[in-house]
Every structure is written in structure tokens, then in C-alpha cells.
Write a protein that holds these residues in place. Sequence first.
Motif, PDB file in Angstrom:
ATOM      1  N   GLU A 503       0.804  -1.218   0.000  1.00 28.78           N
ATOM      2  CA  GLU A 503       0.000   0.000   0.000  1.00 28.78           C
ATOM      3  C   GLU A 503       0.836   1.266   0.000  1.00 28.78           C
ATOM      4  N   THR A 627      -8.363   6.045  -1.084  1.00 29.85           N
ATOM      5  CA  THR A 627      -8.984   4.842  -0.529  1.00 29.85           C
ATOM      6  C   THR A 627     -10.509   4.856  -0.608  1.00 29.85           C
ATOM      7  N   SER A 680      -8.143 -10.290   7.010  1.00 27.43           N
ATOM      8  CA  SER A 680      -7.428  -9.633   5.917  1.00 27.43           C
ATOM      9  C   SER A 680      -7.833  -8.166   5.863  1.00 27.43           C
ATOM     10  N   THR A 681      -6.883  -7.306   5.497  1.00 29.48           N
ATOM     11  CA  THR A 681      -7.162  -5.879   5.384  1.00 29.48           C
ATOM     12  C   THR A 681      -8.096  -5.602   4.221  1.00 29.48           C
ATOM     13  N   ARG A 682      -8.036  -6.404   3.196  1.00 29.08           N
ATOM     14  CA  ARG A 682      -8.899  -6.200   2.027  1.00 29.08           C
ATOM     15  C   ARG A 682     -10.360  -6.163   2.428  1.00 29.08           C
ATOM     16  N   GLU A 685     -10.698  -3.337   6.025  1.00 28.76           N
ATOM     17  CA  GLU A 685     -10.421  -1.904   5.933  1.00 28.76           C
ATOM     18  C   GLU A 685     -11.723  -1.106   5.887  1.00 28.76           C
ATOM     19  N   ASN A 688     -14.080  -1.048   2.931  1.00 32.56           N
ATOM     20  CA  ASN A 688     -14.978  -2.178   2.683  1.00 32.56           C
ATOM     21  C   ASN A 688     -15.987  -2.388   3.798  1.00 32.56           C
TER      22      ASN A 688
END
Length: 747
Positions: A503, A627, A680-682, A685, A688
Amino acid sequence: MTVKLTQQDIKRYNRNIWKVVIGGFVILILLFVSVGMGLFGALPTFRDLENPKSNQASEVIGDDGHTPLGSYYIQNRSPVTYKQLSPNLVNALVATEDSRFYNHSGVDFSRMFTIVLYNLVGKKQGGSTITQQLALNLFHERAHNKLKRFVQKMQEWITAVKLERHYTKDEIITMYFNTVDFGAYNTYGIKSAAQTYFSTTPDKLTPDQAAVLVAMVNGPGLYSPIRHPDNALHRRNFVLARMATEGFLTEGQVQEYQAKPLGLKFHRIDHNEGIAPYFRASIKKDIQKILADGGFTKSDGTPYDLDRDGLKIYTTINPQMQQYAEEAQAKYMRDLQGQFNGQWKGVNLYKSIPTFKSLLDRGMKLSDRYKSLKLQNMSDDEIQENFNTPDTLELFTWKGKIDTVMKPIDSIVYNKLLLRNAMMSMDPTTGYIKAWVGGINFEHFKYDQVVQGARQVGSTAKPFTYAVAIEQAGYSPCMQINNVPDTIYYDGTAWCPRSSPSETVPGMITLRTALARSQNWVTAHVMKDVTPIPVMQLIKKAGITTNVPPYPSICLGTFDASIFDMTGAYGIFANQGIWTQPTYLLRIEDKNGNILYTHHTGVKQVLNPQTAYVMTYMLKGVIQEGTGTRLTWKYGLTNPIGGKTGTTNDNSDGWFIGITPQLVTGVWTGCEDRDIHFRSTRMGEGANSALPIFALYMQKVYANPALGIKKNVDFVKPENVDIVTDCSVYNQQQQTSPAAPDKKLGF
């Protein structure tokens, strides 16, 4: 043997009869006088008649001044006016209970003698007029002892006459409907009854619906359409027939209505009903404190009771926007929970979460079940066994609550893995809160994350560091900084943040890009320039009430704050640097419309208008290139919107705070315990886990022009803005006269 009565005997008998009649009449008069003097119990005073006592629900009202959000009550009773009563209700009541209502003065003596004759021949009939029934409803409990009931009846006659002198017939009818008990389900008064049994309001009741409710007034249990539908149907048809007899309906209409089923739309009402339940629970505590601290009392000197005194609480909540917020949460959280469950499917929780056993133990000890078992003097071993024994339990799901058989300890595991969410939306210029969603389901989870919960704010704190740099040193969003680690030494401690390789944007990048892409190293470099204390001071001035220690790491949001405070703090960017106190209570009125309390909103200038405007340009970069871009490409919101995502360590908290010129909205998502989180950050975050709820909410808000939230409105640009936001111009200036920014900043 025949006895012949003389004339003298006849005269003597007549005299005795008259003595009995006159004596009885005198005794009756003396009884009335005694009752009137209060010798058998106090009668209502004039003040009592002017202010009849009945438990009335206090209503929480939306920003339009009339839409109820919900009620506080012991008895679910909210008064209506005569104009809010359907003529069908009035006609049904008069036809059934008191056909001469408009012709008598409280007691119908001609009807009374008729009723006596009916009772003598074995046909039991009631002789009370509507006004007498009202007197009983207002001031008495029906006595079961015959002698006491006889005295009580005289009290009702006297009270009924007094009522007729002080009130119009329409007012008496209205008071009657407001005081009637409609049986079970905490249903008092016609407004509550219409909502409970037909999901409508009293003014919209049809003749057959009105007949069902009027049928219940003298026997709410016997004629309950829920418990005894056959009795209710028979009684309803009798009421309809009476309406025809009295000329309120034709015979054809009666036959049509009598052929219909009861047509119930039963909707049991409780404190969880209505929109904004978390808001109503939170504001209730504030109102009770205001009433207590302010020493507000009623005319009799007693303090107000929020659950009994029919207060009107006027709020800033917009009912439609509140509905949109709740719908947006429900729609997306259902999908997000599925994503979360998919990540944890088949994973051993005890191995993956080292603290899981202690979390379960704490959750068990905080549960209502545990507290109940403790009160039964069970030992710890017995309680543990109880929690490991299958039982029938009710669980919340996004498809509705379900009853299932499982171990209570497993239900705690289930709830620990449920994502929680909170949201608040406010007008930054007035501070008026328009929507407040404190959690995912108030019936099952009472904790209000808007005000009670303070969670780590993550990158949503970054704009405050940039704002200090712009305000104090004139930094431009176009200023470039090399995106590499930069160690800060503060109070003898070295600190340098981490940055995910995937990132990290390499090389020289602008401050706008750094904020848009949430770059930790550039943010730390700016913090090094401005130092922690000015940033801490700005954060506190912007309304953050929790502890914000003056450490360099606050630039990355290592402190905790509530949705309430953070949403209010972002208002300074949208409102030309002015912090306006988040406000939700406008005023409190008593049941007669007298104002008891009016709220005054606090306002202060926190940033200069130029800095605030430049920050809106910076925050729009998050949506345009950073973002928050899915707000544009996925949800189609291309109008002027700024915002900032936030994600904390291990994806425990996901944030998004969005700003428009007319609304600032904060969203948070996470589990009850920070140790349980997305893997998971995906997925974890803020982009999301929180941003989509903001997007769904704003889509609905913009689609309703009546709300006045416009898409074509941009942030106000103040005069004489000397901070350059055009990067081509900025670069030319730097080439001709480069200047190092002042590193000695104060705030």
C-alpha cells in the motif's frame, strides 16, 4: 275470613307508604349530600377536572415537529384530539354506549329507569352514560363490594355532572377514547389500540374497524379479537347494527361490513418499536437528568415522570433520513457478515485468537443468564454445567430472530463473532443530528456505539495533523515529501510507523496524495514538523472528549473516540472551521404545550475558513484518487464529497467519515472485542467495512429532493485564499522562489 279495611285503615297505609317513599328520598338526598361533601371519599376537585390524571406516554418527535419516533411509558397511552378521531369511532361509541349522549347533562335519568325495568325482568343492562364511564376511567377503580359500588355510582353521577359543566361533548368523547383500556399488550387509549390491532391511526379507522374497538370498551378481555375472535366478531356486528339503528349507517352498509372478517393487522408494540431505538434510549437518560437537575415540577409540586406525564420531546432526528440509515446498515451488514463468516469458517478460534477463552469467560459473566443463576446461589461449577447444557435460545440473525436449541456457551461464541456497526449523520452548520444508529439490533444488543463506545479511530485522525500544518505553516496540498520512513524523537522516545509494502506509494508524493492514499510515513513526517501538542489541541478543540495524549502516534489515530465525537469533529472542515456542538434535543414540553426546556447549541471557531476549505480539497482527494474511490466507481456518487477511511491494527475497527456541504456522516464497524476481527485488510479496511453503508445512505438521501440535500452544492470558498491548491501553479512558484516551511509551529 275476609278483613274489611276501613277508610281510616287505608289512610293510615297510604301515610306509611308515603313515609317510606319520602324517607327513602330524603335518605337518598342525604347520601348524595354526604357523597358530595366527600364523607365517603374525596371527589375530584376543579383542578383535578382541569387536569385529569391518567398515565400518558411521553412522545419523542422528529424534526418535522409531528412525526413520532417512539414513546416512553408505563401504560402505552398517547392522547389524540377530537379532530384526530374518525367519525366512525364517535358514531359507533354513541350508538352503542349512549344514544342520548348529546341530550343529557351527564346522567340520563330516563334511560336509568328503563334499565331498572330491564334488570327487574332478568335482562341485565348497564345504565352508565359515556360521561359516567369517563368519570370511572379517570378517577376510580371499579369496586366489587355492592355497597361500595353503590356509593361509587353516586360519586360517578356527581363527577359526570361536573365534567359536563367543564367540558364540551367533543372534549368528553375525546377524553373517553384517550382513557379507555383496550386489554392486553399494554394498549391504553385509542391511538395505541388503532396501531396495535389495525396498524393505523384513529382518524383512518373504517366503520367495521371502529366497531371492533368500540366493542372492546366494556369487555376488553371478553371481546378481544386476538383471544376471543368469535366473541369479537359477534359484538362487532352488534355495534354495526346499532349504528344502523341510530342512522349512522344504512342497512346495506351494515350487511356489507358484517360479512367481512375482522381484518386485523395486529402489531404488538413495545419499547423496541419505532425507528431510532438506540437514540431514544440514549436521550431518555439526558431528559431525566435535565428534569432532575432543573428542578422542573408539575402544578401540584411533584416532579415530572417521563413514563407517565405525557411530555413532548422535540428532536433533530429526521424520520426519513433515520429510516434510510437503518436500511443502509441492514442491507450491507448482512452481506459483510457473510464475508466475515467466510474468513472464519473452519478456523479453530482458540488457536487463532489467544485471548478467546478469556473473552468467552468474560462474556459469560456479563450475560443476563449468568447473573440470574448467581441470584439462585448456584456454584461456579453448576453455572458452568448450565452453560454447557443445550437449551432453547433466541438468537439475532440478519434474516430475523430465530429460536434454536444450542448450548448457552455456544450462543456467546455466536454473538462474539457478530459484527457490530454504528452510524451518525449531522448538519455541520446547525449541529443538528439527522440520523443515529447505535447498533445492529436494539432488542438484542443494548450497547449504543454512537456515544457509549470509544474505539481506536485509525487514519480518520490524519486530517487533523495536515490541518495544523496548513493553518500554522501554510503548507500546500501540492507540497511534495519523500515517502520514506522518518523517525520522530519525542520525550526521549524514538517512534517510526510501519507502512504496508503493498500500500506504500514510493517516491515524492504530494500531501493531498498522501492523505488520499493514507500514507503513514508522510503523515509522520508532517507530525515531526508540527509536533504533537498542536495536533492534540486541535483534536480537543474539535470536540473529542476522550483522552488524546500528545504523542506523535496520534497522527495515525492511536487514541480512542466515539462516533458522536468524531462526526462532530469533522464538521469543522465542512463548516468553514466552525465547530458546532452536535445537537439532538430541541425542547421539552409538558402535555399542555408549555415549554419546560430549550436547548442552545454551542459554537466556536476552531480553524480559519481558509484552512477548512483547503482541507475539504484534501478530503475530496480521498474520494477522487484514494482509498474512497469506490464511492464513485461502484456507487456512482460523483458530486462534491470528501471523506476519510480508517483501519486500525489487525483490522479491528473500520471507519469512514464522509463530508458534504450539508451533511457529515460517520460510520464504524467492528466486533464487540477488538481481538476478534477480519483476517485480511482487504475485507477489514474502512473502505470495505464502513464506506458502503455511507454510500447506500447517501444514495437514498440524494434521491429524495424533499430533504433538501443537494448534489450540485460545493463547499464554500472564502475570499483571499492564499494557500495554493493548483499544483501546476505551486510547482512554478517552487521553481522560482523555493522556501522551506517554518518548523517551529504553535497552536
